[in-house]
Design an enzyme around this catalytic site. Structure first.
Site, PDB file in Angstrom:
ATOM      1  N   GLY A   1       0.847  -1.229   0.035  1.00  0.00           N
ATOM      2  CA  GLY A   1       0.031  -0.143  -0.186  1.00  0.00           C
ATOM      3  C   GLY A   1       1.004   1.132   0.111  1.00  0.00           C
TER       4      GLY A   1
ATOM      5  NE  ARG B   1      -2.124  -4.419  -0.698  1.00  0.00           N
ATOM      6  CZ  ARG B   1      -1.618  -3.591   0.496  1.00  0.00           C
ATOM      7  NH1 ARG B   1      -0.306  -4.112   0.834  1.00  0.00           N
ATOM      8  NH2 ARG B   1      -2.326  -2.749   0.947  1.00  0.00           N
TER       9      ARG B   1
ATOM     10  CG  ASP C   1       2.543  -6.250   7.402  1.00  0.00           C
ATOM     11  OD1 ASP C   1       2.113  -5.658   6.541  1.00  0.00           O
ATOM     12  OD2 ASP C   1       1.750  -7.212   8.289  1.00  0.00           O
TER      13      ASP C   1
ATOM     14  CB  THR D   1       2.731   0.786   6.281  1.00  0.00           C
ATOM     15  OG1 THR D   1       1.279   0.522   6.785  1.00  0.00           O
ATOM     16  CG2 THR D   1       3.590   0.738   7.635  1.00  0.00           C
ATOM     17  CB  ILE D   2      -1.431   4.839   6.206  1.00  0.00           C
ATOM     18  CG1 ILE D   2      -2.300   3.736   5.782  1.00  0.00           C
ATOM     19  CG2 ILE D   2      -1.154   5.678   4.973  1.00  0.00           C
ATOM     20  CD1 ILE D   2      -3.824   3.928   5.206  1.00  0.00           C
ATOM     21  CG  ASP D   3      -2.135  -0.255   7.988  1.00  0.00           C
ATOM     22  OD1 ASP D   3      -2.915   0.796   7.726  1.00  0.00           O
ATOM     23  OD2 ASP D   3      -2.003  -1.262   7.435  1.00  0.00           O
TER      24      ASP D   3
ATOM     25  CG  ASP E   1       0.902  -2.455  10.890  1.00  0.00           C
ATOM     26  OD1 ASP E   1       1.890  -2.096   9.834  1.00  0.00           O
ATOM     27  OD2 ASP E   1       0.297  -3.414  10.260  1.00  0.00           O
TER      28      ASP E   1
ATOM     29  NE  ARG F   1     -29.554  12.410   9.809  1.00  0.00           N
ATOM     30  CZ  ARG F   1     -29.757  12.718   8.278  1.00  0.00           C
ATOM     31  NH1 ARG F   1     -28.616  12.839   7.481  1.00  0.00           N
ATOM     32  NH2 ARG F   1     -30.706  12.805   7.702  1.00  0.00           N
TER      33      ARG F   1
ATOM     34  NE  ARG G   1      -2.837  -5.030   5.359  1.00  0.00           N
ATOM     35  CZ  ARG G   1      -3.078  -5.403   4.110  1.00  0.00           C
ATOM     36  NH1 ARG G   1      -3.288  -6.517   4.062  1.00  0.00           N
ATOM     37  NH2 ARG G   1      -2.867  -4.472   3.153  1.00  0.00           N
TER      38      ARG G   1
ATOM     39  CD  GLU H   1     -19.494  11.747  20.605  1.00  0.00           C
ATOM     40  OE1 GLU H   1     -19.276  11.506  19.514  1.00  0.00           O
ATOM     41  OE2 GLU H   1     -19.337  12.978  21.063  1.00  0.00           O
TER      42      GLU H   1
ATOM     43  CB  SER I   1     -25.595  16.022  20.832  1.00  0.00           C
ATOM     44  OG  SER I   1     -25.850  17.073  21.647  1.00  0.00           O
TER      45      SER I   1
ATOM     46  CD  GLU J   1      -8.918  -1.610   6.895  1.00  0.00           C
ATOM     47  OE1 GLU J   1      -9.471  -1.646   5.869  1.00  0.00           O
ATOM     48  OE2 GLU J   1      -7.718  -1.364   7.115  1.00  0.00           O
TER      49      GLU J   1
ATOM     50  CD  GLN K   1      -8.796   5.994   6.642  1.00  0.00           C
ATOM     51  OE1 GLN K   1      -8.770   5.807   7.784  1.00  0.00           O
ATOM     52  NE2 GLN K   1      -9.721   5.242   5.745  1.00  0.00           N
TER      53      GLN K   1
HETATM   54  O1  F6P Z   1      -1.538   0.137   3.139  1.00  0.00           O
HETATM   55  C1  F6P Z   1      -2.278  -0.301   4.254  1.00  0.00           C
HETATM   56  C2  F6P Z   1      -3.596  -0.478   3.948  1.00  0.00           C
HETATM   57  O2  F6P Z   1      -4.286   1.253   3.589  1.00  0.00           O
HETATM   58  C3  F6P Z   1      -4.317  -0.955   4.924  1.00  0.00           C
HETATM   59  O3  F6P Z   1      -4.829   0.127   5.914  1.00  0.00           O
HETATM   60  C4  F6P Z   1      -5.732  -1.368   4.469  1.00  0.00           C
HETATM   61  O4  F6P Z   1      -6.301  -2.469   5.146  1.00  0.00           O
HETATM   62  C5  F6P Z   1      -5.007  -2.097   2.954  1.00  0.00           C
HETATM   63  O5  F6P Z   1      -3.891  -1.348   2.634  1.00  0.00           O
HETATM   64  C6  F6P Z   1      -5.950  -2.121   1.788  1.00  0.00           C
HETATM   65  O6  F6P Z   1      -5.210  -2.609   0.949  1.00  0.00           O
HETATM   66  P1  F6P Z   1      -5.729  -2.485  -0.478  1.00  0.00           P
HETATM   67  O7  F6P Z   1      -5.585  -1.015  -1.055  1.00  0.00           O
HETATM   68  O8  F6P Z   1      -4.756  -3.361  -1.384  1.00  0.00           O
HETATM   69  O9  F6P Z   1      -6.939  -3.022  -0.805  1.00  0.00           O
END
Ligand code: F6P
Length: 334
Positions: A11, A72, A103, A126-128, A130, A163, A172, A188, A218, A226, A257
């Site tokens: 990603g 990928r 990873d 990686t945005i995650d 992790d 709402r 991920r 919240e 409110s 996810e 994102q």
């Molecule tokens: O790159 C990390 C990520 O954006 C995760 O947050 C997400 O689960 C995954 O990649 C989505 O991957 P793809 O764009 O291959 O569906």
């Protein structure tokens, strides 16, 4: 002349381009040539090579995504594919490969070291966020900013219309984006993969019901990571709607994102780590990731980075729980 290669893999993450710039410009100062392979490991195998020169790097840092493209590529797990990549790298006279990714990409990088006896260096992108061994990864800060900006927008319409929204963020199997976004958007409630036990539907519904009763005028926002709830954000929203008798609106933020201009923090991090990756090559390191821990550049064995045991900052988790707990305290009595 020494020649190294760089790929962006998995990603994409905002800041990858700034990192490539730092690698190319640092290497150039050391008299090292750099080539890129487009589309990550697949590009090595398919020989999608692209020479990289400082002259082409002047306007890349501010762009999101990766101009080198990514992919990928599960096929890389096969020995024959890794051997084919090793052959291509040798054919280009490459002595070190820098892999910017997360990873999955680092598993690939570690795998390659078994078939290619040169240098492989990982840079966390990686945005995650992790990866074990680094406090931060390129792209995380921008992704959080982007998520928070989107959630703020949802908040305004949610507040105007009184709402309930369930907003799904990426990650991920890690809750870093969820936690930071929940705090910054004064959510919240939050549901993250690391939470033990996982929140129960009955409790979530109960909290929403009570909030609606006290403050019917409110908004109420739940941040959901996810891959957590059966049926994802739509499943949870439907179950909560049924349990509360109030419509709960699902809102997956998705790939919004991951795109967008890297913020200043990610650009700076990317450039520091790009420079550190070239320095690691010069001192002979192999099979490591360069990362940041306690504000210092560190080298971590790459096989350690994908063990999936990076904890959330407990202080931040407690902060959110403490604050969200009093979101709906009425002025009329404690
Ligand atoms: O790159 C990390 C990520 O954006 C995760 O947050 C997400 O689960 C995954 O990649 C989505 O991957 P793809 O764009 O291959 O569906």
């Amino acid at each position: 002349m020494k020649k190294i290669a760089v790929i962006t893999s998995g990603g994409d993450a905002p800041g990858m381009n700034a990192c490539i710039r730092a690698i190319v410009n640092t290497a150039w100062q050391e008299g090292i040539d750099v080539i890129g392979f487009r589309h990550g490991f697949r590009g090595i195998v398919e020989n999608l090579a692209q020479p990289l020169h400082p002259d082409d790097m002047r306007l890349v840092s501010q762009r999101g995504g990766t101009f080198l493209k990514s992919a990928r590529y599960p096929e890389f797990r096969d020995a024959a594919t890794a051997e084919a990549a090793a052959k291509q790298l040798d054919a280009h006279g490459i002595s070190a490969l820098i892999v910017i990714g997360g990873d999955g990409s680092f598993r690939g990088a570690h795998h390659l070291t078994k078939y290619w006896p040169k240098q492989v260096i990982g840079v966390p992108g990686t945005i995650d966020n992790d990866l074990t061994g680094t406090d931060v990864a390129i792209g995380f800060s921008t992704a959080v900013d982007t998520a928070v900006e989107a959630i703020d927008r949802v908040r305004e319409t949610a507040e105007a219309m009184a709402r309930v929204f369930i907003i799904e963020v990426m990650g991920r199997r890690a809750g870093f984006i969820g936690l930071h976004a929940a705090i910054a958007s004064a959510a919240e409630a939050m549901i993250l993969p690391e939470m033990e036990p996982q929140p129960k539907l009955a409790n979530l519904a109960d909290n929403i019901r009570q909030a609606r009763k006290k403050f019917p005028d409110s908004s109420y926002i739940v941040i959901l990571s996810e891959n957590l709830w059966p049926g994802g954000v739509h499943g949870l929203a439907e179950s909560l709607s049924q349990a509360t008798g109030t419509t709960c609106h699902p809102c997956p933020l998705g790939h919004i994102q991951r795109g967008g201009r890297p913020n200043a923090q990610d650009r700076i991090l990317a450039m520091q780590l790009g420079q550190a990756a070239v320095a690691a090559i010069l001192k002979g390191s192999n099979d490591i990731m360069v990362g940041f821990a306690n504000k210092q550049v560190v080298e971590v064995p790459i096989s350690r980075t994908f063990e999936r045991d990076k904890p959330l900052n407990q202080g931040l988790v407690d902060l959110q729980f403490g604050l969200q707990g009093v979101n709906f305290t009425s002025k009329n009595g404690r």
